[in-house]
Scaffold this motif. Structure first.
Motif, mmCIF file in Angstrom:
data_model
loop_
_atom_site.group_PDB
_atom_site.id
_atom_site.type_symbol
_atom_site.label_atom_id
_atom_site.label_comp_id
_atom_site.label_asym_id
_atom_site.label_seq_id
_atom_site.Cartn_x
_atom_site.Cartn_y
_atom_site.Cartn_z
ATOM 1 N N MET A 1 0.831 -1.172 0.000
ATOM 2 C CA MET A 1 0.000 0.000 0.000
ATOM 3 C C MET A 1 0.887 1.250 0.000
ATOM 4 S SD MET A 1 -2.556 1.309 2.976
ATOM 5 C CE MET A 1 -1.347 1.448 4.228
ATOM 6 N N ARG A 2 1.753 1.375 0.990
ATOM 7 C CA ARG A 2 2.609 2.550 1.099
ATOM 8 C C ARG A 2 3.640 2.583 -0.019
ATOM 9 N NH1 ARG A 2 6.105 3.894 6.437
ATOM 10 N NH2 ARG A 2 7.567 5.250 5.440
ATOM 11 N N ARG A 3 4.116 1.429 -0.409
ATOM 12 C CA ARG A 3 5.097 1.356 -1.486
ATOM 13 C C ARG A 3 4.475 1.800 -2.813
ATOM 14 N NH1 ARG A 3 7.468 -4.326 -1.640
ATOM 15 N NH2 ARG A 3 7.070 -4.138 0.563
ATOM 16 N N ARG A 4 3.242 1.380 -3.035
ATOM 17 C CA ARG A 4 2.542 1.755 -4.261
ATOM 18 C C ARG A 4 2.251 3.263 -4.282
ATOM 19 N NH1 ARG A 4 -2.515 -1.817 -5.624
ATOM 20 N NH2 ARG A 4 -2.930 -1.122 -3.520
ATOM 21 N N PHE A 5 1.898 3.813 -3.113
ATOM 22 C CA PHE A 5 1.651 5.247 -2.995
ATOM 23 C C PHE A 5 2.913 6.037 -3.341
ATOM 24 C CE2 PHE A 5 1.870 9.072 -0.314
ATOM 25 C CZ PHE A 5 0.773 9.760 -0.808
ATOM 26 N N LYS A 6 4.038 5.635 -2.774
ATOM 27 C CA LYS A 6 5.295 6.339 -3.024
ATOM 28 C C LYS A 6 5.718 6.207 -4.490
ATOM 29 C CE LYS A 6 7.910 7.072 1.011
ATOM 30 N NZ LYS A 6 9.162 6.823 1.673
ATOM 31 N N HIS A 7 5.476 5.055 -5.072
ATOM 32 C CA HIS A 7 5.831 4.859 -6.478
ATOM 33 C C HIS A 7 5.026 5.808 -7.361
ATOM 34 C CE1 HIS A 7 7.143 2.862 -10.097
ATOM 35 N NE2 HIS A 7 5.880 2.728 -10.461
ATOM 36 N N ARG A 8 3.735 5.942 -7.074
ATOM 37 C CA ARG A 8 2.882 6.832 -7.870
ATOM 38 C C ARG A 8 3.296 8.296 -7.689
ATOM 39 N NH1 ARG A 8 0.831 8.497 -12.063
ATOM 40 N NH2 ARG A 8 -1.212 9.438 -11.967
ATOM 41 N N ILE A 9 3.667 8.676 -6.472
ATOM 42 C CA ILE A 9 4.126 10.046 -6.227
ATOM 43 C C ILE A 9 5.426 10.296 -6.981
ATOM 44 C CG2 ILE A 9 4.947 11.673 -4.470
ATOM 45 C CD1 ILE A 9 1.954 11.202 -4.382
ATOM 46 N N ARG A 10 6.304 9.312 -7.025
ATOM 47 C CA ARG A 10 7.551 9.458 -7.786
ATOM 48 C C ARG A 10 7.260 9.640 -9.272
ATOM 49 N NH1 ARG A 10 9.616 5.171 -4.292
ATOM 50 N NH2 ARG A 10 11.018 6.165 -2.800
#
Length: 72
Positions: A1-10
């Motif tokens: 969840m958090r990893r996917r969020f950070k990837h999208r923000i990147r």
């Protein structure tokens, strides 16, 4: 969840994307608003503070890259 969020923000705040800051910030605003609306009921306020600091650093990074180049 958090990893996917950070990837999208990147992806949104990538420095090599050739889009205006207004468009970048509107995409970022809508994505973060949706994510916060979905997970906002959780009592993980420290997580939100850390993510907020990280997102602000990413935005500063985009502005620094833009300021480094003179307008032609």
């Amino acid at each position: 969840m958090r990893r996917r969020f950070k990837h999208r923000i990147r992806e949104i705040t990538g420095r090599s994307r050739g889009i205006s800051m207004e468009r970048r910030l509107s995409e970022l605003r809508s994505y973060v608003r949706g994510w916060t609306g979905y997970f906002g009921l959780a009592s993980q306020l420290k997580l939100f503070d850390k993510l907020d600091q990280w997102i602000r650093r990413r935005i500063r990074m985009c502005y620094w890259k833009q300021w480094r180049r003179p307008k032609r």
